[in-house]
Scaffold this motif. Structure first.
Motif, PDB file in Angstrom:
ATOM      1  N   ARG A  57       0.849  -1.187   0.000  1.00  0.00           N
ATOM      2  CA  ARG A  57       0.000   0.000   0.000  1.00  0.00           C
ATOM      3  C   ARG A  57       0.888   1.241   0.000  1.00  0.00           C
ATOM      4  O   ARG A  57       1.803   1.351   0.803  1.00  0.00           O
ATOM      5  N   ARG A  58       0.632   2.175  -0.891  1.00  0.00           N
ATOM      6  CA  ARG A  58       1.539   3.296  -1.083  1.00  0.00           C
ATOM      7  C   ARG A  58       0.834   4.638  -0.913  1.00  0.00           C
ATOM      8  O   ARG A  58      -0.380   4.757  -1.114  1.00  0.00           O
ATOM      9  N   SER A  59       1.601   5.661  -0.553  1.00  0.00           N
ATOM     10  CA  SER A  59       1.106   7.016  -0.392  1.00  0.00           C
ATOM     11  C   SER A  59       2.287   7.969  -0.495  1.00  0.00           C
ATOM     12  O   SER A  59       3.443   7.541  -0.634  1.00  0.00           O
ATOM     13  N   THR A  60       2.009   9.244  -0.453  1.00  0.00           N
ATOM     14  CA  THR A  60       3.066  10.253  -0.352  1.00  0.00           C
ATOM     15  C   THR A  60       2.938  11.040   0.950  1.00  0.00           C
ATOM     16  O   THR A  60       3.832  11.809   1.294  1.00  0.00           O
ATOM     17  N   ASP A  61       1.844  10.825   1.654  1.00  0.00           N
ATOM     18  CA  ASP A  61       1.579  11.530   2.907  1.00  0.00           C
ATOM     19  C   ASP A  61       1.589  10.531   4.048  1.00  0.00           C
ATOM     20  O   ASP A  61       0.703   9.686   4.153  1.00  0.00           O
ATOM     21  N   TYR A  62       2.612  10.634   4.893  1.00  0.00           N
ATOM     22  CA  TYR A  62       2.743   9.700   6.000  1.00  0.00           C
ATOM     23  C   TYR A  62       2.676  10.397   7.351  1.00  0.00           C
ATOM     24  O   TYR A  62       3.193   9.898   8.348  1.00  0.00           O
ATOM     25  N   HIS A  63       2.061  11.561   7.392  1.00  0.00           N
ATOM     26  CA  HIS A  63       1.804  12.198   8.673  1.00  0.00           C
ATOM     27  C   HIS A  63       0.874  11.296   9.487  1.00  0.00           C
ATOM     28  O   HIS A  63       0.037  10.565   8.937  1.00  0.00           O
ATOM     29  N   GLU A 121      17.706   9.723  17.216  1.00  0.00           N
ATOM     30  CA  GLU A 121      17.165   8.367  17.278  1.00  0.00           C
ATOM     31  C   GLU A 121      16.317   8.067  16.058  1.00  0.00           C
ATOM     32  O   GLU A 121      16.355   6.952  15.514  1.00  0.00           O
ATOM     33  N   LEU A 122      15.546   9.049  15.612  1.00  0.00           N
ATOM     34  CA  LEU A 122      14.750   8.870  14.398  1.00  0.00           C
ATOM     35  C   LEU A 122      15.651   8.607  13.197  1.00  0.00           C
ATOM     36  O   LEU A 122      15.358   7.740  12.357  1.00  0.00           O
ATOM     37  N   GLU A 123      16.752   9.314  13.103  1.00  0.00           N
ATOM     38  CA  GLU A 123      17.698   9.091  12.011  1.00  0.00           C
ATOM     39  C   GLU A 123      18.306   7.694  12.090  1.00  0.00           C
ATOM     40  O   GLU A 123      18.483   7.026  11.067  1.00  0.00           O
ATOM     41  N   MET A 124      18.621   7.255  13.307  1.00  0.00           N
ATOM     42  CA  MET A 124      19.185   5.913  13.487  1.00  0.00           C
ATOM     43  C   MET A 124      18.198   4.842  13.039  1.00  0.00           C
ATOM     44  O   MET A 124      18.553   3.923  12.280  1.00  0.00           O
ATOM     45  N   PHE A 125      16.934   4.968  13.472  1.00  0.00           N
ATOM     46  CA  PHE A 125      15.936   3.972  13.088  1.00  0.00           C
ATOM     47  C   PHE A 125      15.617   4.052  11.594  1.00  0.00           C
ATOM     48  O   PHE A 125      15.321   3.036  10.965  1.00  0.00           O
ATOM     49  N   ASP A 126      15.683   5.246  11.034  1.00  0.00           N
ATOM     50  CA  ASP A 126      15.501   5.399   9.587  1.00  0.00           C
ATOM     51  C   ASP A 126      16.540   4.558   8.861  1.00  0.00           C
ATOM     52  O   ASP A 126      16.224   3.813   7.916  1.00  0.00           O
ATOM     53  N   HIS A 127      17.780   4.642   9.297  1.00  0.00           N
ATOM     54  CA  HIS A 127      18.860   3.872   8.667  1.00  0.00           C
ATOM     55  C   HIS A 127      18.645   2.370   8.860  1.00  0.00           C
ATOM     56  O   HIS A 127      18.757   1.585   7.907  1.00  0.00           O
ATOM     57  N   ILE A 128      18.325   1.971  10.097  1.00  0.00           N
ATOM     58  CA  ILE A 128      18.188   0.545  10.402  1.00  0.00           C
ATOM     59  C   ILE A 128      17.049  -0.078   9.602  1.00  0.00           C
ATOM     60  O   ILE A 128      17.214  -1.129   8.962  1.00  0.00           O
ATOM     61  N   PHE A 129      15.880   0.561   9.625  1.00  0.00           N
ATOM     62  CA  PHE A 129      14.721  -0.037   8.967  1.00  0.00           C
ATOM     63  C   PHE A 129      14.798   0.097   7.452  1.00  0.00           C
ATOM     64  O   PHE A 129      14.331  -0.790   6.718  1.00  0.00           O
ATOM     65  N   MET A 174      10.223  10.983   9.611  1.00  0.00           N
ATOM     66  CA  MET A 174      10.586  12.394   9.482  1.00  0.00           C
ATOM     67  C   MET A 174       9.376  13.337   9.442  1.00  0.00           C
ATOM     68  O   MET A 174       9.469  14.483   9.879  1.00  0.00           O
ATOM     69  N   GLN A 175       8.241  12.872   8.935  1.00  0.00           N
ATOM     70  CA  GLN A 175       7.067  13.731   8.845  1.00  0.00           C
ATOM     71  C   GLN A 175       6.330  13.857  10.176  1.00  0.00           C
ATOM     72  O   GLN A 175       5.381  14.635  10.282  1.00  0.00           O
ATOM     73  N   ASN A 176       6.756  13.115  11.178  1.00  0.00           N
ATOM     74  CA  ASN A 176       6.044  13.135  12.461  1.00  0.00           C
ATOM     75  C   ASN A 176       6.914  13.633  13.604  1.00  0.00           C
ATOM     76  O   ASN A 176       6.780  13.206  14.750  1.00  0.00           O
ATOM     77  N   GLN A 177       7.804  14.562  13.280  1.00  0.00           N
ATOM     78  CA  GLN A 177       8.606  15.228  14.311  1.00  0.00           C
ATOM     79  C   GLN A 177       7.893  16.491  14.788  1.00  0.00           C
ATOM     80  O   GLN A 177       7.243  17.155  13.990  1.00  0.00           O
TER      81      GLN A 177
END
Length: 252
Positions: A57-63, A121-129, A174-177
């Motif tokens: 399932r795809r989108s461009t808005d992930y808020h 931490e968000l950047e770290m999890f972004d990289h990991i996932f 990133m959209q939920n900071q």
């Protein structure tokens, strides 16, 4: 077990009790198979949606507002007796608090939710996932790395990675900071009972008991020996605590 375009369903359509299970980042509805099967055996009709960005399932808005709005159809004609969410799914459930019935008795179980994360931490999890969905491990590798997981757990973990959009991982984080969902505990209805299952801090720590202590109406449960994937490692604990939380409704 039957699948529909955006969800997997377990149990009898005539069941009088209804449960909603929401998966975490880079997972899919199938990851709940052991928890859901056990709940179905207890008389629940269990529905597990695929979040936007997952399960193809795809989108461009992930808020978060868009993630929760996508789930509104599940609540339009149904009040759930039990709601469980893992990780991202846990904070999605918390973001749904304003849309849940304030008068319907509901048991809510949050499985190791990341209640607050700093930018680094968000950047770290972004990289990991993101890496997990780019350099996808096979089920065999997951099985070798996780002694408490079944082969099906590992197959569904690989499937979740394959069906997750890499850009969705980055955009969700990133959209939920700023990432802080703790204040949503103030929106809990007196008609609900809420438990939070927390991984063993000696193994993994993203959810902290101290963040929950200011809310006496929320019951923290530290799961000894468990990492972040509690529903894979100790599904019986998730089911036991879910049924215990549901049972508390009967005596409140």
């Amino acid at each position: 077990m039957t699948s529909v375009p955006s969800a997997t369903v377990w149990g009898s359509p005539t069941a009088t009790k209804h449960a909603l299970l929401i998966h975490g980042l880079t997972s899919s509805s199938h990851i709940w198979h052991r928890v859901a099967s056990s709940l179905a055996a207890q008389g629940y009709l269990v529905t597990a949606p695929n979040l936007v960005g997952h399960g193809s399932r795809r989108s461009t808005d992930y808020h978060m507002s868009s993630l929760t709005e996508d789930l509104h159809p599940y609540f339009s004609q149904m009040n759930y007796d039990l709601i469980i969410g893992h990780s991202l799914g846990g904070v999605v459930i918390m973001s749904l608090f304003p849309y849940l019935s304030q008068s319907h008795p509901t048991a809510i179980v949050l499985v190791d939710p990341p209640l607050r994360l700093e930018a680094e931490e968000l950047e770290m999890f972004d990289h990991i996932f993101s890496d997990s969905c780019t350099n996808i491990k096979s089920a065999e590798v997951y099985l070798a790395e996780n002694s408490l997981w079944t082969r099906d757990d590992c197959v569904f973990r690989e499937l979740g990675n394959r069906l997750c959009a890499v850009e969705a991982i980055h955009d969700i984080l990133m959209q939920n900071q700023p990432w802080n969902f703790i204040p949503l505990f103030n929106m809990i209805s007196p008609k609900w009972k809420v438990a939070v299952l927390i991984a063993d801090p000696a193994i993994f720590q993203v959810c902290f008991v101290d963040d929950i202590k200011p809310f006496p109406h929320v019951r923290p449960v530290l799961v000894s020996g468990a990492g972040h994937w509690i529903h894979n490692e100790f599904p019986e604990v998730v089911v036991e605590e879910a049924l215990k939380t549901a049972g508390e409704l009967e005596y409140s």
